[in-house]
Design a protein around this motif. Structure first.
Motif, PDB file in Angstrom:
ATOM      1  N   GLN A   6       0.829  -1.204   0.000  1.00 57.72           N
ATOM      2  CA  GLN A   6       0.000   0.000   0.000  1.00 57.72           C
ATOM      3  C   GLN A   6       0.867   1.259   0.000  1.00 57.72           C
ATOM      4  OE1 GLN A   6      -0.439  -2.478   2.304  1.00 57.72           O
ATOM      5  NE2 GLN A   6      -2.600  -3.050   2.349  1.00 57.72           N
ATOM      6  N   LEU A  34      -4.955  -1.439  -6.418  1.00 57.20           N
ATOM      7  CA  LEU A  34      -5.262  -2.199  -5.198  1.00 57.20           C
ATOM      8  C   LEU A  34      -6.760  -2.071  -4.920  1.00 57.20           C
ATOM      9  CD1 LEU A  34      -2.268  -0.997  -2.970  1.00 57.20           C
ATOM     10  CD2 LEU A  34      -2.387  -3.057  -4.383  1.00 57.20           C
ATOM     11  N   ILE A  37      -8.273  -1.858  -1.293  1.00 56.69           N
ATOM     12  CA  ILE A  37      -7.765  -0.887  -0.317  1.00 56.69           C
ATOM     13  C   ILE A  37      -8.910   0.000   0.162  1.00 56.69           C
ATOM     14  CG2 ILE A  37      -7.113   0.922  -1.967  1.00 56.69           C
ATOM     15  CD1 ILE A  37      -4.499   1.231  -0.234  1.00 56.69           C
ATOM     16  N   THR A  41      -7.230   3.152   5.091  1.00 54.65           N
ATOM     17  CA  THR A  41      -5.854   2.685   4.901  1.00 54.65           C
ATOM     18  C   THR A  41      -5.037   3.731   4.167  1.00 54.65           C
ATOM     19  OG1 THR A  41      -6.535   0.375   4.920  1.00 54.65           O
ATOM     20  CG2 THR A  41      -4.424   0.871   3.865  1.00 54.65           C
ATOM     21  N   ASN A  45      -1.917   5.696   5.900  1.00 53.51           N
ATOM     22  CA  ASN A  45      -0.599   5.607   5.274  1.00 53.51           C
ATOM     23  C   ASN A  45      -0.074   6.968   4.849  1.00 53.51           C
ATOM     24  OD1 ASN A  45       0.623   2.804   4.964  1.00 53.51           O
ATOM     25  ND2 ASN A  45      -1.531   2.435   4.492  1.00 53.51           N
TER      26      ASN A  45
END
Length: 125
Positions: A6, A34, A37, A41, A45
Motif C-alpha cells: 500500500q 489495489l 484498499i 488505509t 498511510n
C-alpha cells in the motif's frame, strides 16, 4: 520503516500525480491497482508517510493535500479554481529562513509560503 504494498503504491501515485491530491484523489488513484484498499488505509498511510518525511502534507483552506516533491518550494494558490502550483525560489526560501532566525527560543528547520490570487484562466472568465 516497513514498505508495504500500500505504501509503495501511494508513493508511486504521488510521484506520478501532477498536482496536490486530496486523500480522496489518492484513494481513487491507488484503488485502480489495489482494488480492496480502503480510504482509511490510504489516509493512515498518508499520515504515516508525512510523519516520516517521505511526503509533504499541505493544508489549504482546511483540506489536506499531499505531494512527493520534497525540494524546498512554495505554493501559488488560485482563489477562483483552487489550483495549486509549486513555485521554487531558493532566494525566497533563504530570505525566509534568515528572517526566521530572529525568532527567539525557536529553531526553524524549513519554511514555505503560500501566495493567493487568481490564475490566468480565472482572470479571463
Amino acid at each position: 520503516m516497513k514498505y508495504t504494498n500500500q505504501r509503495i503504491e501511494i508513493l508511486e501515485f504521488l510521484k506520478e500525480f501532477d498536482g496536490h491530491p486530496t486523500v480522496d484523489d489518492v484513494y481513487e488513484g491507488v484503488r485502480k491497482k489495489l482494488t480492496r484498499i480502503s480510504k482509511a488505509t490510504v489516509y493512515n498511510n498518508l499520515r504515516f508517510l508525512a510523519e516520516k518525511g517521505l511526503v509533504k502534507e499541505v493544508n489549504i483552506k482546511g483540506v489536506s493535500r499531499f505531494e512527493a516533491n520534497l525540494v524546498p518550494h512554495h505554493h501559488i494558490i488560485c482563489i477562483g479554481c483552487g489550483r495549486i502550483s509549486d513555485y521554487e525560489s531558493e532566494e525566497l526560501t533563504d530570505y525566509s529562513l534568515k528572517i526566521a532566525g530572529d525568532i527567539e527560543d525557536f529553531e526553524v528547520e524549513t519554511t514555505d509560503t503560500n501566495f493567493y490570487g487568481f490564475c490566468k484562466e480565472c482572470r479571463e472568465d
